[in-house]
Design a protein around this motif. Structure first.
Motif, short mmCIF file in Angstrom:
data_model
loop_
_atom_site.label_atom_id
_atom_site.label_comp_id
_atom_site.label_asym_id
_atom_site.label_seq_id
_atom_site.Cartn_x
_atom_site.Cartn_y
_atom_site.Cartn_z
N VAL A 268 8.54 -7.21 1.42
CA VAL A 268 8.75 -6.33 0.27
C VAL A 268 7.47 -5.63 -0.17
O VAL A 268 7.47 -4.87 -1.13
N SER A 269 6.35 -5.89 0.53
CA SER A 269 5.06 -5.34 0.12
C SER A 269 5.07 -3.82 0.00
O SER A 269 4.55 -3.25 -0.97
N GLY A 270 5.64 -3.14 1.00
CA GLY A 270 5.61 -1.69 1.02
C GLY A 270 6.39 -1.06 -0.12
O GLY A 270 5.88 -0.17 -0.82
N LEU A 271 7.63 -1.49 -0.33
CA LEU A 271 8.43 -0.92 -1.42
C LEU A 271 7.83 -1.25 -2.78
O LEU A 271 7.88 -0.42 -3.70
N CYS A 272 7.27 -2.44 -2.92
CA CYS A 272 6.62 -2.79 -4.19
C CYS A 272 5.36 -1.95 -4.40
O CYS A 272 5.03 -1.60 -5.54
N ALA A 273 4.66 -1.61 -3.32
CA ALA A 273 3.50 -0.74 -3.44
C ALA A 273 3.92 0.65 -3.92
O ALA A 273 3.24 1.27 -4.75
N VAL A 274 5.04 1.14 -3.41
CA VAL A 274 5.56 2.43 -3.87
C VAL A 274 5.89 2.38 -5.36
O VAL A 274 5.53 3.28 -6.12
N ALA A 275 6.55 1.32 -5.78
CA ALA A 275 6.93 1.18 -7.19
C ALA A 275 5.69 1.13 -8.09
O ALA A 275 5.65 1.76 -9.15
N GLU A 276 4.67 0.39 -7.65
CA GLU A 276 3.44 0.30 -8.46
C GLU A 276 2.74 1.65 -8.52
O GLU A 276 2.21 2.05 -9.57
N ALA A 277 2.73 2.38 -7.42
CA ALA A 277 2.10 3.70 -7.41
C ALA A 277 2.81 4.67 -8.36
O ALA A 277 2.17 5.46 -9.06
N VAL A 278 4.14 4.58 -8.39
CA VAL A 278 4.90 5.40 -9.34
C VAL A 278 4.49 5.07 -10.77
O VAL A 278 4.25 5.97 -11.59
N ARG A 279 4.36 3.79 -11.06
CA ARG A 279 4.00 3.38 -12.43
C ARG A 279 2.59 3.83 -12.79
O ARG A 279 2.32 4.18 -13.95
N VAL A 280 1.67 3.82 -11.83
CA VAL A 280 0.30 4.29 -12.09
C VAL A 280 0.34 5.76 -12.52
O VAL A 280 -0.33 6.15 -13.48
N ILE A 281 1.13 6.57 -11.82
CA ILE A 281 1.25 7.98 -12.18
C ILE A 281 1.90 8.14 -13.55
O ILE A 281 1.45 8.92 -14.39
N GLN A 282 2.97 7.38 -13.79
CA GLN A 282 3.66 7.49 -15.07
C GLN A 282 2.81 7.00 -16.24
O GLN A 282 2.99 7.47 -17.36
N ARG A 283 1.89 6.09 -15.97
CA ARG A 283 0.96 5.64 -17.02
C ARG A 283 -0.15 6.64 -17.27
O ARG A 283 -0.97 6.45 -18.18
N GLY A 284 -0.22 7.68 -16.46
CA GLY A 284 -1.24 8.71 -16.64
C GLY A 284 -2.59 8.36 -16.06
O GLY A 284 -3.59 9.01 -16.37
N GLN A 285 -2.65 7.36 -15.17
CA GLN A 285 -3.92 6.92 -14.62
C GLN A 285 -4.31 7.66 -13.36
O GLN A 285 -5.43 7.50 -12.87
N ALA A 286 -3.41 8.45 -12.79
CA ALA A 286 -3.69 9.23 -11.59
C ALA A 286 -2.72 10.39 -11.51
O ALA A 286 -1.62 10.33 -12.07
N ASP A 287 -3.12 11.45 -10.81
CA ASP A 287 -2.23 12.58 -10.55
C ASP A 287 -1.54 12.44 -9.21
O ASP A 287 -0.40 12.88 -9.04
N VAL A 288 -2.25 11.85 -8.25
CA VAL A 288 -1.72 11.67 -6.90
C VAL A 288 -2.03 10.25 -6.44
O VAL A 288 -3.12 9.74 -6.64
N MET A 289 -1.03 9.61 -5.81
CA MET A 289 -1.21 8.27 -5.25
C MET A 289 -0.77 8.27 -3.80
O MET A 289 0.26 8.84 -3.44
#
Length: 420
Positions: A180-201
């Motif tokens: 599940v590492s890959g899909l969880c990495a995608v989910a975390e990257a989405v949250r990083v963007i939604q938190r405003g901490q990055a524009d591109v992941m």
């Protein structure tokens, strides 16, 4: 979902047993071409059958930069770097003028086993009359290892190497959660963007289970015994399935907020609509089925979509008797007759590389309007009451998909992607 929170995929990179790059990968899917073969250096193995999904003709010399970094890159790191590089090139994100502080990385990895020829001298140095003396390891064996040896095998190094090469100075993280590492990495990257901490992941997953160390200690899943016909060995949901197949591969995607992508004229593969992560309450098949069903329901709720909106399910589809039965029951209970495809039939279980390489199948299906068939599905199993796509690609389905992965310890990840 509010427009400010919409996160889309603008780049895709794949390094797999059925192709390096999206074009070759897609062609193999369209032609029903398997990447499972006899593993050359395991050819003499009696049991288990020495078959797996091996990446053919992978030349790292033209893909890694700086070139000197190869000294501290294991196979898992090399294929992760190549996949991320392909995704970034397709997205053209580095030419968009993005600030390095607004570019981040999240990658899923496995524990990375050491190459046998590197560790053999150290092991031999600890042998006394043919027996391994553990007390000699610290005093004697470490002198036989390359000084930077450990850097080749730390799970966080794929994300580090990618970040260094791209000068990505934003959030950098690694998840080591098995399949599940890959899909969880995608989910975390989405949250990083939604938190405003990055524009591109840049996010993805990488793994290789064709290393001999896995064959010596891995008993998590039954392995197929079909050594005489490797291409037909992995048979998800088929009544004659007898086990899964090991493989190697890496996948990566570029994520950004929709408005950011549109402002620079980027082509969009799909939107990440929803995600869920669950775990089973018991070790039973019923417990796994319930956890998968709950992950599907929660992901649909997160996506604000109904069953009618889903065009296909991208199943974990291991090819084992028990896991396929549990997953099929969960899909049937929650999604009914929605078509199901199982990409592991093409290349086996890629460990932490599984999630994003399989996600690539659905992204290409959404972009090009076809759902690839499951290979080696010849006889329906009444204990797997689902509509398996087989024989030829499925066309005309809704451009939205549920992608599923789970681990032998019962963690489940469910991701919903849809046409932009």
């Amino acid at each position: 979902m509010d427009a400010n929170d919409q996160v889309v995929i603008t780049g895709l990179g794949v390094v797999s047993p059925i192709g390096i790059g999206c074009h070759d990968f897609r062609q193999s899917l369209l032609e029903g071409r398997s990447g499972v073969q006899v593993i050359p250096y395991l050819r003499g193995l009696v049991a288990p059958a020495p078959i797996g999904g091996v990446i053919p003709n992978f030349d790292v010399t033209d893909r890694i930069r700086p070139r000197k970094a190869l000294k501290v890159m294991s196979r898992d790191i090399q294929i992760a770097f190549a996949a991320a590089d392909l995704a970034v090139q397709e997205a053209c994100v580095l030419r968009s003028g993005i600030s390095p502080e607004r570019l981040g990385i999240v990658f899923g990895t496995d524990l990375i086993p050491c190459e046998l020829d590197e560790i053999a001298p150290a092991v031999r140095g600890c042998l006394v009359d043919g027996a391994f003396e553990f007390g000699r390891w610290g005093r004697r064996a470490m002198s036989d290892l390359y000084p930077l040896w450990l850097l080749k095998y730390l799970p966080n190094m794929p994300a580090c190497h990618i970040g260094i090469a791209l000068d990505a100075q934003g959030p950098n993280n690694t998840l080591t959660l098995g399949e599940v590492s890959g899909l969880c990495a995608v989910a975390e990257a989405v949250r990083v963007i939604q938190r405003g901490q990055a524009d591109v992941m840049i996010c993805g997953g990488t793994g290789s289970r064709i290393h001999p160390a896995y064959w010596g200690r891995s008993r998590a899943y039954p392995l197929s015994k079909r050594r005489d016909d490797p291409a037909s060995a992995c048979r998800p949901f088929d009544a004659d399935r007898d086990g899964t197949v090991h493989g190697e591969g890496a996948g990566a995607i570029v994520l950004e907020r929709r408005r950011h992508a549109e402002s620079r004229g980027a082509a969009i593969y799909a939107e990440i609509r929803g995600f869920a992560n669950t775990s089973r309450s018991t070790k039973s098949n019923a417990g796994l089925a319930e956890a998968i069903a709950r992950a599907i329901r929660l992901a649909l709720e997160s996506a604000d979509l109904s069953v009618r909106d889903i065009g296909h399910v991208n199943a974990h589809g291991l090819g084992t008797v028990a896991d396929d039965e549990a997953e099929a029951l969960a899909i049937h209970r929650t999604l009914g007759d929605v078509p199901v495809t199982a990409p592991k039939s093409y290349f086996g279980n890629l460990a932490a590389g599984t999630g994003v390489v399989e996600l690539a199948v659905s992204l290409l299906a959404i972009r090009h309007g076809f759902v690839p068939p499951t290979l080696n599905y010849h006889r329906a199993d009444p204990r797997c009451p689902i509509r398996v796509v087989h024989g030829r690609p499925l066309t005309g389905s809704s451009p939205a998909a549920v992608v599923l992965n789970h681990t032998p310890t019962g963690q489940v990840a469910s991701l919903v992607v849809a046409s932009p």
